[in-house]
Design an enzyme around this catalytic site. Sequence first.
Site, PDB file in Angstrom:
ATOM      1  N   ALA A  47      -6.827  -8.756  19.704  1.00  5.83           N
ATOM      2  CA  ALA A  47      -7.629  -8.170  20.514  1.00  5.83           C
ATOM      3  C   ALA A  47      -7.272  -7.850  21.953  1.00  5.83           C
ATOM      4  CB  ALA A  47      -9.082  -9.019  20.766  1.00  5.83           C
ATOM      5  N   GLY A  89      -6.168 -11.021  16.584  1.00 10.60           N
ATOM      6  CA  GLY A  89      -7.002 -10.100  15.653  1.00 10.60           C
ATOM      7  C   GLY A  89      -6.032  -9.571  14.748  1.00 10.60           C
ATOM      8  N   GLU A 135      -5.472 -11.462  11.831  1.00 10.25           N
ATOM      9  CA  GLU A 135      -6.635 -11.475  11.114  1.00 10.25           C
ATOM     10  C   GLU A 135      -6.693 -10.221  10.176  1.00 10.25           C
ATOM     11  OE1 GLU A 135      -8.657 -12.277  14.932  1.00 10.25           O
ATOM     12  OE2 GLU A 135     -10.079 -14.001  13.452  1.00 10.25           O
ATOM     13  N   GLU A 168      -5.949 -17.928  20.089  1.00 15.30           N
ATOM     14  CA  GLU A 168      -6.990 -17.775  20.912  1.00 15.30           C
ATOM     15  C   GLU A 168      -7.321 -18.874  21.589  1.00 15.30           C
ATOM     16  OE1 GLU A 168      -6.637 -16.659  17.603  1.00 15.30           O
ATOM     17  OE2 GLU A 168      -7.690 -14.805  17.410  1.00 15.30           O
TER      18      GLU A 168
HETATM   19  N1  CAA Z   1      -4.371  -7.584  24.799  1.00 13.72           N
HETATM   20  C1  CAA Z   1      -3.972  -6.545  25.968  1.00 13.72           C
HETATM   21  N2  CAA Z   1      -2.687  -6.310  26.201  1.00 13.72           N
HETATM   22  C2  CAA Z   1      -1.696  -7.042  25.413  1.00 13.72           C
HETATM   23  C3  CAA Z   1      -1.688  -8.016  24.455  1.00 13.72           C
HETATM   24  C4  CAA Z   1      -3.375  -8.098  24.023  1.00 13.72           C
HETATM   25  N3  CAA Z   1      -3.665  -8.904  23.177  1.00 13.72           N
HETATM   26  N4  CAA Z   1      -0.657  -8.367  24.099  1.00 13.72           N
HETATM   27  C5  CAA Z   1       0.091  -7.860  24.729  1.00 13.72           C
HETATM   28  N5  CAA Z   1      -0.273  -7.038  25.708  1.00 13.72           N
HETATM   29  C6  CAA Z   1       0.221  -6.052  26.598  1.00 13.72           C
HETATM   30  C7  CAA Z   1       0.693  -6.815  27.750  1.00 13.72           C
HETATM   31  O1  CAA Z   1      -0.336  -6.899  28.617  1.00 13.72           O
HETATM   32  C8  CAA Z   1       1.988  -6.101  28.294  1.00 13.72           C
HETATM   33  O2  CAA Z   1       1.336  -5.059  28.973  1.00 13.72           O
HETATM   34  P1  CAA Z   1       2.065  -4.556  30.406  1.00 13.72           P
HETATM   35  O3  CAA Z   1       3.278  -4.209  30.277  1.00 13.72           O
HETATM   36  O4  CAA Z   1       1.089  -3.449  31.087  1.00 13.72           O
HETATM   37  O5  CAA Z   1       1.747  -5.819  31.231  1.00 13.72           O
HETATM   38  C9  CAA Z   1       2.777  -5.421  26.835  1.00 13.72           C
HETATM   39  O6  CAA Z   1       1.487  -5.535  25.946  1.00 13.72           O
HETATM   40  C10 CAA Z   1       3.707  -6.207  26.378  1.00 13.72           C
HETATM   41  O7  CAA Z   1       3.473  -7.455  26.413  1.00 13.72           O
HETATM   42  P2  CAA Z   1       4.275  -8.687  26.964  1.00 13.72           P
HETATM   43  O8  CAA Z   1       5.037  -8.174  28.355  1.00 13.72           O
HETATM   44  O9  CAA Z   1       3.624  -9.997  27.116  1.00 13.72           O
HETATM   45  O10 CAA Z   1       5.520  -8.810  25.759  1.00 13.72           O
HETATM   46  P3  CAA Z   1       6.307 -10.242  25.447  1.00 13.72           P
HETATM   47  O11 CAA Z   1       7.336  -9.830  24.719  1.00 13.72           O
HETATM   48  O12 CAA Z   1       6.530 -11.024  26.876  1.00 13.72           O
HETATM   49  O13 CAA Z   1       5.260 -11.365  24.962  1.00 13.72           O
HETATM   50  C11 CAA Z   1       3.492 -11.684  23.242  1.00 13.72           C
HETATM   51  C12 CAA Z   1       4.740 -10.822  23.483  1.00 13.72           C
HETATM   52  C13 CAA Z   1       3.900 -13.216  23.086  1.00 13.72           C
HETATM   53  C14 CAA Z   1       2.812 -11.038  21.894  1.00 13.72           C
HETATM   54  C15 CAA Z   1       2.317 -11.615  24.279  1.00 13.72           C
HETATM   55  O14 CAA Z   1       2.162 -10.336  24.635  1.00 13.72           O
HETATM   56  C16 CAA Z   1       1.036 -12.350  24.205  1.00 13.72           C
HETATM   57  O15 CAA Z   1       1.135 -13.529  24.011  1.00 13.72           O
HETATM   58  N6  CAA Z   1       0.150 -11.355  23.925  1.00 13.72           N
HETATM   59  C17 CAA Z   1      -1.175 -11.913  23.577  1.00 13.72           C
HETATM   60  C18 CAA Z   1      -1.405 -12.620  22.245  1.00 13.72           C
HETATM   61  C19 CAA Z   1      -2.600 -13.088  21.819  1.00 13.72           C
HETATM   62  O16 CAA Z   1      -3.153 -14.218  22.508  1.00 13.72           O
HETATM   63  N7  CAA Z   1      -3.496 -12.563  21.107  1.00 13.72           N
HETATM   64  C20 CAA Z   1      -4.923 -12.955  20.855  1.00 13.72           C
HETATM   65  C21 CAA Z   1      -5.898 -12.005  21.559  1.00 13.72           C
HETATM   66  S1  CAA Z   1      -7.495 -12.816  21.408  1.00 13.72           S
HETATM   67  C22 CAA Z   1      -8.126 -12.261  19.745  1.00 13.72           C
HETATM   68  O17 CAA Z   1      -7.236 -11.642  18.930  1.00 13.72           O
HETATM   69  C23 CAA Z   1      -9.446 -12.772  19.573  1.00 13.72           C
HETATM   70  C24 CAA Z   1      -9.836 -12.538  18.079  1.00 13.72           C
HETATM   71  O18 CAA Z   1      -9.861 -13.386  17.133  1.00 13.72           O
HETATM   72  C25 CAA Z   1     -10.334 -11.022  17.735  1.00 13.72           C
END
Ligand code: CAA
Length: 254
Positions: free
Chosen positions: A61, A106, A109, A129
Site C-alpha cells: 500500500a 499489499g 497480498e 506492516e
Molecule cells: N508506499 C509508498 N512509496 C513507496 C513504498 C510504499 N509502500 N515503497 C517504496 N516507495 C517509494 C519510496 O518512498 C521511494 O520513493 P522516493 O524516491 O520518492 O523517496 C521509492 O519508492 C523507492 O523506494 P526506496 O528508496 O525505499 O527503495 P529501496 O530499494 O531502498 O527499498 C524497499 C525498497 C525495501 C521495498 C522499501 O521501499 C520499503 O521498505 N518499502 C515499504 C514496504 C512496506 O512497508 N510495505 C507495506 C506497506 S503497508 C501495506 O501494504 C498495508 C496493507 O496490508 C495493505
Amino acid sequence: MIDLQLDEEFAVLTLRRPAALNALSFELIAQIGERIAEAGRSNARALIVTGEGEKAFCAGADIKELQQRGLRAQREGAELGQAVFAQLDRLPMPSIALVNGYAFGGGCEFALACTLRLALPNAKFGLPEVKLGLIPGYGGTQRLPRLVGQGRALEMVMTGRTVGADEALSIGLVNRIVQAPGLEAAKAYAREFTGNGLRALQFAREAVQRAGDLPLHEGLRVEADLSTLAYRTKDAEEGMQAFVEKRKAVFRDE
Ligand code: CAA
C-alpha cells in the site's frame, strides 16, 4: 497506472508505477479492479499479474497516502483492497502472480490472492506492516496461513521479515521459481493447464479453495455438488468421448 494487454491466450496485468516500486495508491487499487473485470470479460485462458521494472512486483500500500486518514476511510480502504483482490476468485480463468522483485505488504497480498504464484530468483516476499505499527489489511492474515500454515504465517506477520525465492518455494508460498524472461516462463507454466476447459478449471479451483474454509464433511458436499455440475457440461461429454475414441479432446468451455 494499471495496464492490461491481451497477449496470445493470456491477459497480462502490469502494475506500472516503478518510481514508487509499484506501490498501491487507492487510485491504483480501483484501476486494478477495473482491469480484473476487463480480463474476466475477455477470451483469455489465464490472467498473469506482474510489476514493471526489475526491482519490484509491488512494495505494498502507498504508505504516504495511508498517513492521517480517518478511521472510517481506513476501514473502507481495507475493504476496497480486500474486495478487489477477491475478484480474482470469481474470474472465469485462473490467475498467476509473476513476482519480479519485492512483493511486500499489499503486494504480497495481491500475489496471495492469485490462484498460483511464480517467483523470479530475485523475488522477495514480506508482510512488514508491523514495522509501521500496522497489520496486513488486504487479506494477508487470512490467505497466508491457509497457504503456508499458521506457524509460518505468524512468524512472517510478527517479524515482518523478508522471505527469498528459495524459502518461498520450500514453504509453499510460491509454486515454482522461474528464470527470465519471466513472462515467457509464466506463459509456458500456464500452458500446462490452459488446454483444459475453463468450466472444469473453475469448478476445480472453487472446490480446492473451499477446502481452506470448510469442515471436511461440508467440503465433501461442495465437491459432490461441483463435480456433478462439471459432469453436466458439454466439455465433460467431449472429454470422455475423446478418451474412448483415443483422440485429443476439443474443449469449448461449455
Ligand atoms: N508506499 C509508498 N512509496 C513507496 C513504498 C510504499 N509502500 N515503497 C517504496 N516507495 C517509494 C519510496 O518512498 C521511494 O520513493 P522516493 O524516491 O520518492 O523517496 C521509492 O519508492 C523507492 O523506494 P526506496 O528508496 O525505499 O527503495 P529501496 O530499494 O531502498 O527499498 C524497499 C525498497 C525495501 C521495498 C522499501 O521501499 C520499503 O521498505 N518499502 C515499504 C514496504 C512496506 O512497508 N510495505 C507495506 C506497506 S503497508 C501495506 O501494504 C498495508 C496493507 O496490508 C495493505
